[in-house]
Design an enzyme around this catalytic site. Sequence first.
Site, mmCIF file in Angstrom:
data_model
loop_
_atom_site.group_PDB
_atom_site.id
_atom_site.type_symbol
_atom_site.label_atom_id
_atom_site.label_comp_id
_atom_site.label_asym_id
_atom_site.label_seq_id
_atom_site.Cartn_x
_atom_site.Cartn_y
_atom_site.Cartn_z
ATOM 1 N N LYS A 125 0.107 4.320 -0.425
ATOM 2 C CA LYS A 125 -0.523 5.572 0.029
ATOM 3 C C LYS A 125 -0.238 6.678 -0.997
ATOM 4 O O LYS A 125 -0.187 6.384 -2.189
ATOM 5 C CB LYS A 125 -0.027 5.941 1.428
ATOM 6 C CG LYS A 125 -0.041 4.744 2.372
ATOM 7 C CD LYS A 125 0.202 5.092 3.797
ATOM 8 C CE LYS A 125 0.266 3.813 4.610
ATOM 9 N NZ LYS A 125 0.209 4.037 6.028
ATOM 10 N N GLU A 152 -5.372 -4.374 10.797
ATOM 11 C CA GLU A 152 -4.356 -3.335 10.906
ATOM 12 C C GLU A 152 -4.583 -2.549 12.198
ATOM 13 O O GLU A 152 -5.342 -1.569 12.203
ATOM 14 C CB GLU A 152 -4.431 -2.395 9.708
ATOM 15 C CG GLU A 152 -4.140 -3.072 8.384
ATOM 16 C CD GLU A 152 -3.467 -2.112 7.417
ATOM 17 O OE1 GLU A 152 -2.418 -2.486 6.874
ATOM 18 O OE2 GLU A 152 -3.960 -0.995 7.228
ATOM 19 N N HIS A 160 -9.353 1.543 4.921
ATOM 20 C CA HIS A 160 -8.061 1.764 5.589
ATOM 21 C C HIS A 160 -8.271 2.768 6.725
ATOM 22 O O HIS A 160 -9.068 3.698 6.597
ATOM 23 C CB HIS A 160 -7.037 2.283 4.584
ATOM 24 C CG HIS A 160 -5.647 2.280 5.140
ATOM 25 N ND1 HIS A 160 -5.190 3.276 5.972
ATOM 26 C CD2 HIS A 160 -4.630 1.399 5.020
ATOM 27 C CE1 HIS A 160 -3.948 2.999 6.327
ATOM 28 N NE2 HIS A 160 -3.590 1.871 5.763
ATOM 29 N N GLU A 191 -6.637 5.226 7.664
ATOM 30 C CA GLU A 191 -6.433 6.633 7.290
ATOM 31 C C GLU A 191 -7.686 7.201 6.629
ATOM 32 O O GLU A 191 -8.025 8.369 6.811
ATOM 33 C CB GLU A 191 -5.204 6.753 6.373
ATOM 34 C CG GLU A 191 -3.919 6.566 7.180
ATOM 35 C CD GLU A 191 -2.756 6.006 6.394
ATOM 36 O OE1 GLU A 191 -2.776 6.040 5.158
ATOM 37 O OE2 GLU A 191 -1.810 5.510 7.043
ATOM 38 N N GLY A 210 2.586 2.671 10.521
ATOM 39 C CA GLY A 210 3.522 3.766 10.287
ATOM 40 C C GLY A 210 4.251 4.213 11.544
ATOM 41 O O GLY A 210 4.880 5.272 11.571
ATOM 42 N N SER A 236 3.593 -1.856 10.260
ATOM 43 C CA SER A 236 5.055 -1.876 10.390
ATOM 44 C C SER A 236 5.666 -3.246 10.061
ATOM 45 O O SER A 236 6.622 -3.673 10.713
ATOM 46 C CB SER A 236 5.481 -1.392 11.772
ATOM 47 O OG SER A 236 5.023 -0.057 11.986
ATOM 48 N N ASN A 285 0.872 -1.177 0.000
ATOM 49 C CA ASN A 285 0.000 0.000 0.000
ATOM 50 C C ASN A 285 0.909 1.226 0.000
ATOM 51 O O ASN A 285 1.490 1.571 1.022
ATOM 52 C CB ASN A 285 -0.896 -0.003 1.246
ATOM 53 C CG ASN A 285 -1.661 1.305 1.388
ATOM 54 O OD1 ASN A 285 -1.795 2.065 0.431
ATOM 55 N ND2 ASN A 285 -2.165 1.571 2.581
HETATM 56 C C1 PEP Z 1 -0.649 0.492 5.987
HETATM 57 O O1 PEP Z 1 -0.803 1.691 5.878
HETATM 58 O O2 PEP Z 1 -1.482 -0.272 5.458
HETATM 59 C C2 PEP Z 1 0.489 0.016 6.760
HETATM 60 C C3 PEP Z 1 0.423 -1.179 7.276
HETATM 61 O O3 PEP Z 1 1.559 0.866 6.896
HETATM 62 P P1 PEP Z 1 2.991 0.540 7.569
HETATM 63 O O4 PEP Z 1 3.461 -0.786 7.016
HETATM 64 O O5 PEP Z 1 3.879 1.669 7.154
HETATM 65 O O6 PEP Z 1 2.778 0.471 9.036
#
Ligand code: PEP
Length: 256
Positions: A11, A167, A95, A97, A173, A212, A9
């Site tokens: 973003k 998630e 998601h 966000e 992040g 992460s 992803n």
């Molecule tokens: C994401 O935004 O779906 C995500 C898991 O980000 P990150 O791997 O940077 O934590």
Amino acid sequence: MRRPILAANWKMHKTAAEALDFAYAFAPRVDGATHADVVVAPPFTALDRIGRVFAGHGIALAAQNVSPEAEGAFTGEVSARMLVDLGCRYAIVGHSERRTLFGETDALVARKAAALLAAGIRPIVCVGETLEQREAGRTFEVLSAQVEGSLAQVPRERAEDLVLAYEPVWAIGTGRTATPAIAQEAHAFLRTRLVARFAGSAERIRIQYGGSVKPENVYDLMAQADIDGALVGGASLDPVAFARIVRFEAEKGASR
Ligand code: PEP
């Protein structure tokens, strides 16, 4: 046995030209990786360009969002049919966000998932609790409500086309990954919710972990019984790191 699914992803990162550089660097690194589905979700603006490269390498294209509407006066929106036209096979919906920054509700996520399924695209539906909710002991209650609401329009006969992504918001992040045991506990709980909703098909629905994920922790996460894949943000922007995540078996022992 569920087929692993590793998804990037990006973003709001990479111009179309930068995405193309990634595609040329990444595709040869995962050629012959037949053990898993490999998915990349760039911004809309790069879909067409990198889709042409990925097509020859068995890498699936995904969108990061979709309109719940089929067509019409919806300025700035992109329909599921437009995504099909560009070769998208998956799209991320719900998601965190989008839920927190753009006010998306479970009901809207449900409509988006339905629009995708109707067009023949597999939805990757994200759920996850915040740190505050986890610390208040509300993780399962929150996950339950998100699954009920976000999957409300998925018919049982299409359940296997669905990918669920767990998630935890506190791990996205932040560099703070859920331990494999914490992630497995949430995945096992999500599986019980899927069984309640979709009965026998639930065993075939893939549940990805996101938060992460990096080459150093992917093996231990993927070793868990109910973790069937990863949804990767930051580490997926680097073709070498994401190729290592795709070949997670080779990372055994990386965290030790
Ligand atoms: C994401 O935004 O779906 C995500 C898991 O980000 P990150 O791997 O940077 O934590």
